[in-house]
Design a protein around this motif. Structure first.
Motif, PDB file in Angstrom:
ATOM      1  N   ARG A  93       0.804  -1.235  -0.030  1.00  0.00           N
ATOM      2  CA  ARG A  93      -0.054   0.049   0.097  1.00  0.00           C
ATOM      3  C   ARG A  93       1.048   1.188   0.106  1.00  0.00           C
ATOM      4  O   ARG A  93       0.539   2.345  -0.533  1.00  0.00           O
ATOM      5  CB  ARG A  93      -0.816  -0.053   1.221  1.00  0.00           C
ATOM      6  CG  ARG A  93      -1.800  -1.208   1.220  1.00  0.00           C
ATOM      7  CD  ARG A  93      -2.348  -1.182   2.766  1.00  0.00           C
ATOM      8  NE  ARG A  93      -2.865  -2.334   3.136  1.00  0.00           N
ATOM      9  CZ  ARG A  93      -4.094  -2.689   3.774  1.00  0.00           C
ATOM     10  NH1 ARG A  93      -4.704  -1.596   4.099  1.00  0.00           N
ATOM     11  NH2 ARG A  93      -4.585  -3.891   4.010  1.00  0.00           N
ATOM     12  N   GLN A 132      -9.249  -5.389   1.789  1.00  0.00           N
ATOM     13  CA  GLN A 132      -8.261  -4.288   1.876  1.00  0.00           C
ATOM     14  C   GLN A 132      -8.999  -3.036   1.164  1.00  0.00           C
ATOM     15  O   GLN A 132      -9.554  -3.132   0.029  1.00  0.00           O
ATOM     16  CB  GLN A 132      -7.243  -4.754   1.023  1.00  0.00           C
ATOM     17  CG  GLN A 132      -6.079  -3.545   0.976  1.00  0.00           C
ATOM     18  CD  GLN A 132      -4.750  -3.808   0.581  1.00  0.00           C
ATOM     19  OE1 GLN A 132      -4.313  -4.957   0.764  1.00  0.00           O
ATOM     20  NE2 GLN A 132      -4.116  -3.019  -0.310  1.00  0.00           N
ATOM     21  N   SER A 161      -0.398   5.012   9.550  1.00  0.00           N
ATOM     22  CA  SER A 161      -0.935   3.843   8.561  1.00  0.00           C
ATOM     23  C   SER A 161      -1.950   4.473   7.243  1.00  0.00           C
ATOM     24  O   SER A 161      -1.762   4.257   6.183  1.00  0.00           O
ATOM     25  CB  SER A 161      -1.437   2.697   8.985  1.00  0.00           C
ATOM     26  OG  SER A 161      -2.134   1.785   8.341  1.00  0.00           O
ATOM     27  N   THR A 165      -1.192   5.418   3.439  1.00  0.00           N
ATOM     28  CA  THR A 165      -2.147   4.652   2.390  1.00  0.00           C
ATOM     29  C   THR A 165      -2.827   5.727   1.454  1.00  0.00           C
ATOM     30  O   THR A 165      -2.619   5.453   0.229  1.00  0.00           O
ATOM     31  CB  THR A 165      -2.981   3.809   3.078  1.00  0.00           C
ATOM     32  OG1 THR A 165      -2.328   2.768   3.853  1.00  0.00           O
ATOM     33  CG2 THR A 165      -3.959   3.136   2.040  1.00  0.00           C
ATOM     34  N   LEU A 404       5.365  -0.664  10.522  1.00  0.00           N
ATOM     35  CA  LEU A 404       4.753   0.097   9.274  1.00  0.00           C
ATOM     36  C   LEU A 404       5.646  -0.032   7.896  1.00  0.00           C
ATOM     37  O   LEU A 404       6.799   0.366   7.771  1.00  0.00           O
ATOM     38  CB  LEU A 404       4.353   1.626   9.461  1.00  0.00           C
ATOM     39  CG  LEU A 404       3.396   1.916  10.602  1.00  0.00           C
ATOM     40  CD1 LEU A 404       3.358   3.278  10.931  1.00  0.00           C
ATOM     41  CD2 LEU A 404       2.148   1.258  10.187  1.00  0.00           C
ATOM     42  N   PRO A 405       5.215  -0.483   6.918  1.00  0.00           N
ATOM     43  CA  PRO A 405       3.911  -1.346   6.658  1.00  0.00           C
ATOM     44  C   PRO A 405       3.568  -2.571   7.684  1.00  0.00           C
ATOM     45  O   PRO A 405       4.713  -2.906   7.854  1.00  0.00           O
ATOM     46  CB  PRO A 405       3.579  -1.349   5.448  1.00  0.00           C
ATOM     47  CG  PRO A 405       4.811  -1.651   4.933  1.00  0.00           C
ATOM     48  CD  PRO A 405       5.634  -0.627   5.635  1.00  0.00           C
ATOM     49  N   ASP A 409      -2.245  -1.485   9.200  1.00  0.00           N
ATOM     50  CA  ASP A 409      -3.079  -1.406   7.930  1.00  0.00           C
ATOM     51  C   ASP A 409      -4.321  -2.247   8.142  1.00  0.00           C
ATOM     52  O   ASP A 409      -5.184  -1.752   7.400  1.00  0.00           O
ATOM     53  CB  ASP A 409      -2.079  -1.888   6.859  1.00  0.00           C
ATOM     54  CG  ASP A 409      -0.887  -1.157   6.850  1.00  0.00           C
ATOM     55  OD1 ASP A 409      -0.749  -0.039   7.015  1.00  0.00           O
ATOM     56  OD2 ASP A 409       0.245  -1.773   6.209  1.00  0.00           O
ATOM     57  N   ASN A 412      -7.056  -0.563   9.935  1.00  0.00           N
ATOM     58  CA  ASN A 412      -7.878   0.555   9.067  1.00  0.00           C
ATOM     59  C   ASN A 412      -8.670   0.012   7.978  1.00  0.00           C
ATOM     60  O   ASN A 412      -9.637   0.534   7.705  1.00  0.00           O
ATOM     61  CB  ASN A 412      -6.711   1.586   8.420  1.00  0.00           C
ATOM     62  CG  ASN A 412      -6.205   2.609   9.278  1.00  0.00           C
ATOM     63  OD1 ASN A 412      -6.941   3.214   9.764  1.00  0.00           O
ATOM     64  ND2 ASN A 412      -4.819   2.630   9.377  1.00  0.00           N
ATOM     65  N   ASP A 413      -8.072  -1.536   7.669  1.00  0.00           N
ATOM     66  CA  ASP A 413      -9.327  -2.111   6.719  1.00  0.00           C
ATOM     67  C   ASP A 413     -10.667  -2.353   7.485  1.00  0.00           C
ATOM     68  O   ASP A 413     -11.602  -2.237   7.132  1.00  0.00           O
ATOM     69  CB  ASP A 413      -8.690  -3.521   6.410  1.00  0.00           C
ATOM     70  CG  ASP A 413      -7.748  -3.176   5.283  1.00  0.00           C
ATOM     71  OD1 ASP A 413      -7.466  -2.459   4.549  1.00  0.00           O
ATOM     72  OD2 ASP A 413      -6.815  -4.277   5.181  1.00  0.00           O
TER      73      ASP A 413
END
Length: 426
Positions: A93, A132, A161, A165, A404-405, A409, A412-413
């Motif tokens: 991402r 995702q 994050s 993205t 991170l990544p 992540d 946040n999905d």
């Protein structure tokens, strides 16, 4: 003769009828056994989850990037497993060049031994999908919105994050500090603002020293410590309530932190309405008091129609001792379910038990509130491999924050999926 013939046939008819009855009873019993066996094969958990598996497939344009939107909010996204995808690192991402990544969390840039392996694991809930999220569709769908992260450094982990993205999709960004935030950015083409407001305890706190003229705490022998006003929000985030449309809160790590609030040398001393809480209470009781005051305060002061989330506790993975006792996290793969229970069992009261303990207080306090719980704890408990560890640039292993990544992540999905589901139903 006719009478005799009738008398001779009658027993034959009775025997035939009796045989038919036995056959019917046999078939009835067989059907009952089959039905019972079918129910036996379905565990109680499966029976409970069957109604929750109904999903509603929509196009990505409709749901902001989610290919499958769960139509029942009861779906348990935390109940799942990590699936290895060997090609996942080929389509990151974002990468180590995102400047907002704190140096200690940049595992690729710091050459952590498994930095590229960390991103090859995908969380798959058992009874629903967690896709995702699509950053471009998110920017379009939430244009003109203000999103605020309020909490400790683990919420900053999640904030960074999300920023990295989105930044890879939209490069026209204004950096500023909206509503007194520590960090903040507006994606100019969409007028979407995201910001991070740092607060360790949610409540206002600071150093406390005994008064030479005496007082309630002084009479009990207290000489110094930290004063926590359970009914006063910390000033760093109070302005955020009237600015943001969507808020994600967290608190927890600092409440079980004897290295920061030593119970003997610098204890947490709780105040309410300007006076000490008497008798003095322990940190877990203090946390309950803060939540009892802050939750209704937030609900009262937010903008009309604002959406509230409270993120559950992010787990730590120290082995061999706590962070200041030589503890480390050198795992190269996620934990097994059995190892997860060994790490985090409340009964065993191990080094990393704080996560589940904090969650017990959060769940109790949030009952009946307007907050949506963002449960990231269990999925994260498996990921002992995903911390910066020795690559964190500290004198000790960092087994609390995340590469991170990395796993935030996936947080946040989940966050975006929950937003999409709520927006689809509104």
């Amino acid at each position: 003769m006719a009478t005799r013939e009738h008398q001779q046939r009658h027993p034959q008819k009775t025997t035939s009828s009796f045989s038919s009855s036995r056959l019917f009873i046999f078939l009835l019993c067989l059907g009952t056994l089959f039905l019972g066996f079918s129910l036996f094969k379905t565990s109680p958990r499966e029976q409970r989850l069957q109604p929750e598996q109904k999903t509603e497939t929509t196009s990505s344009e409709t749901n902001g990037g989610a290919s499958t939107t769960n139509s029942n909010s009861a779906c348990d996204y935390s109940d799942g497993r990590w699936i290895y995808d060997p090609k996942a690192d080929k389509s990151l991402r974002y990468d180590q060049t995102c400047k907002e990544i704190f140096k200690g969390w940049n595992c690729i840039g710091s050459n952590k031994f498994n930095a590229f392996e960390v991103v090859k694991w995908r969380w798959k809930p058992y009874h629903c999908e967690l896709p995702q999220f699509d950053p471009l569709l998110f920017l379009k769908r939430f244009a003109n919105a203000n999103i605020g992260f309020v909490g400790d450094s683990l919420n900053r982990n999640m904030f960074v994050s999300l920023f990295c993205t989105l930044r890879r999709t939209s490069s026209e960004v204004k950096k500023w500090r909206p509503a007194g935030a520590d960090r903040g950015f507006t994606f100019l083409n969409y007028n979407l603002t995201i910001s991070y407001h740092r607060t360790n305890l949610l409540a206002r706190y600071g150093r406390w020293s005994a008064n030479t003229n005496g007082g309630l705490l002084e009479s009990l022998g207290y000489k110094e410590g930290y004063r926590i006003d359970v009914d006063i929000p910390e000033g760093t985030w109070e302005e955020a309530l009237s600015f943001h449309d969507i808020l994600i809160f967290n608190t927890g790590h600092w409440w079980w932190a004897p290295a920061k609030f030593d119970p003997v040398r610098s204890p947490m001393l709780f105040f309410q309405k300007g006076t000490p809480v008497m008798p003095p209470v322990t940190p877990d009781v203090g946390l309950d008091m803060v939540l009892k005051n802050m939750i209704p305060l937030v609900q009262k002061r937010i903008q009309p129609g604002a959406t509230l989330f409270f993120r559950t506790q992010s787990p730590r993975h120290f082995e061999g001792g706590d962070w200041d006792q030589g503890g480390s996290c050198q795992r190269s793969q996620p934990l097994s379910p059995q190892e997860v229970e060994e790490f985090f069992s409340v009964k065993k009261n191990g080094t990393n038990v704080e996560g589940r303990l904090v969650n017990e207080h959060l769940y109790n306090a949030l009952k009946g509130s307007d907050f949506h719980i963002l449960d990231i704890t269990h999925m994260s408990e498996y990921r002992a491999d995903a911390h910066p560890s020795t690559a964190g640039g500290k004198k000790h292993d960092d087994c609390m924050h995340w590469c991170l990544p990395g796993i935030t992540d996936t947080w946040n999905d989940l966050f975006v999926e929950r937003l999409n589901n709520m927006k689809s139903r509104s």
